[in-house]
Design an enzyme around this catalytic site. Structure first.
Site, mmCIF file in Angstrom:
data_model
loop_
_atom_site.group_PDB
_atom_site.id
_atom_site.type_symbol
_atom_site.label_atom_id
_atom_site.label_comp_id
_atom_site.label_asym_id
_atom_site.label_seq_id
_atom_site.Cartn_x
_atom_site.Cartn_y
_atom_site.Cartn_z
ATOM 1 N N HIS A 39 45.538 20.003 76.695
ATOM 2 C CA HIS A 39 45.011 19.809 78.054
ATOM 3 C C HIS A 39 46.014 19.153 79.009
ATOM 4 C CE1 HIS A 39 41.116 21.261 76.953
ATOM 5 N NE2 HIS A 39 40.892 20.308 76.080
ATOM 6 N N ASP B 110 41.652 26.764 69.890
ATOM 7 C CA ASP B 110 40.750 25.637 70.108
ATOM 8 C C ASP B 110 39.524 26.136 70.869
ATOM 9 O OD1 ASP B 110 40.977 22.321 70.354
ATOM 10 O OD2 ASP B 110 39.808 23.229 71.969
ATOM 11 N N HIS C 70 38.196 24.951 73.384
ATOM 12 C CA HIS C 70 38.323 24.762 74.832
ATOM 13 C C HIS C 70 39.608 25.407 75.349
ATOM 14 C CE1 HIS C 70 35.986 21.361 73.153
ATOM 15 N NE2 HIS C 70 35.167 21.720 74.125
ATOM 16 N N ASP D 293 37.542 22.921 66.611
ATOM 17 C CA ASP D 293 36.248 22.569 67.205
ATOM 18 C C ASP D 293 35.404 23.778 67.601
ATOM 19 O OD1 ASP D 293 38.127 23.137 69.145
ATOM 20 O OD2 ASP D 293 37.759 21.336 70.344
HETATM 21 ZN ZN LIG Z 1 38.823 21.449 72.054
#
Ligand SMILES: [Zn+2]
Length: 363
Positions: A176, A212, A214, A302
């Protein structure tokens, strides 16, 4: 042929320093919660991989050249010094603020085109480099952040030297983090560091495959205008209400020389193996068309069904298959990103590394 070798023949690059980062929770919607990005994650991953027979390789210290190639120097300097400055200024002792948490952010709407003035007050300046309230800094954070980046560079070094697959057990995670700002429980972008290190070691083109749950908005934006690093991600649709909210949409395809070298495949909440693996396969096909000489896999765990941080429902076998598909694209550096369900983290990582090993006939 079994996809699960008796001994997992993928080196696991580890830094003990990664245990020193204790964010002390996260401030989410104004309330400080315990948070899920905890040191026990790293131990769960390491212990399961060691039990599966994977060799541990100590992360080697690296200089800052690669860090400063993918990040603004001012971000690196801020991360390196902010805790000591925070403590010295008395925020913990005098005000009970035991972690660095920003409270004001220089958004485009606030400044309407003005360049932000770097504020002299440290509690003001914190928001210049951090874009959310849930990515806290405390004692030991910087050592762990550097340890994770060193692990990424060490793994990239192994792959550049001929190891077909290496895994960096990076904690804190990194995808991120943009060129100039951190957030999302990430501080330096370990996957971008690995990609840049592979480039510096001679790979002309690198592909980052981000699985991932996200969107890796940081990695996307670091390479958004570059043709030499393809970035592709499968993730839960930010348009359905998920972090990072502002990026990760299908229309984001890169810009300038990087036009066409970025691909997002957002998925509906509830997507399981079938839909997720189909998206991973599509992403790998598109990455292959860019003829990468080395691969970085942003291995967030995740998307798994039991994970508390996402609504995707991927199985252990799904992770095995996805990692196999991504690693089949070339020599591969696997970078640990998210993954927060402590009881299932280890088996998921073992499955993913076994899949990547199978792609290179390592048993
Ligand atoms: Zn994540």
């Amino acid at each position: 042929m079994s996809e699960q070798p008796a001994r997992l023949a993928v080196p696991v690059v580890w830094s003990e320093d990664c245990l020193r980062h204790d964010p002390g929770g996260e401030v989410w919607l104004g309330v400080r919660d315990a948070g899920t990005e905890v040191p026990a994650r790293a131990l769960a991953l390491r212990d399961a991989l060691v039990a599966a027979g994977a060799p541990i390789v100590e992360a080697r210290p690296h200089g800052e050249q690669v860090l400063r190639a993918v990040h603004d120097g001012s971000l690196v300097d801020h991360l390196a010094g902010v805790w000591a400055a925070w403590e010295k200024a008395g925020y913990p002792a005098d005000y009970g603020r035991d972690r660095v948490v920003p409270y004001v952010f220089p958004t485009p709407g606030m400044l309407a085109g003005l360049e932000p003035h770097p504020p002299p007050a440290l509690h003001g300046r914190a928001g210049l480099y951090c874009y959310d309230t849930m990515t806290l800094i405390g004692p030991g954070s910087w050592e762990a952040i550097r340890g994770a980046a060193d692990a990424a560079q060490t793994a990239a070094g192994l792959v550049s030297a001929g190891t077909p697959v290496a895994y960096a057990l990076c904690r804190p995670p990194g995808h991120h983090v943009t060129r100039a700002a951190y957030g999302g429980s990430c501080y330096l972008n370990n996957a971008a560091v690995a990609a840049q290190a592979l480039r510096a070691a001679g790979a002309d083109r690198v592909a980052v495959i981000d699985i991932d749950a996200h969107h890796g908005n940081g990695t996307q934006m670091i390479f958004y205008a570059r043709a030499d690093v393809f970035y592709g991600s499968v993730h839960v649709d930010p348009g359905a209400g998920w972090f990072p909210h502002y990026a990760g949409y299908a229309g984001e395809r890169g810009t300038g020389e990087g036009a066409g070298a970025n691909r997002n495949l957002p998925l509906a909440p509830g997507t399981g193996d079938d839909g997720w693996l189909a998206a991973v396969a599509a992403l790998c096909d598109e990455a292959a068309a860019h003829r990468p000489e080395a691969i970085v896999v942003s291995l967030g765990l995740d998307a798994a069904e039991a994970d508390p941080e996402s609504p995707l429902r991927v199985s252990e076998d799904g992770y095995r298959r996805a990692a196999r598909a991504a690693a089949a694209l070339g020599p591969a550096v696997l970078i640990q990103e998210g993954g927060y369900d402590l009881p299932t983290l280890g088996p998921l990582a073992v499955a993913a590394l076994a899949g990547a090993a199978a792609a290179h006939d390592l048993a």
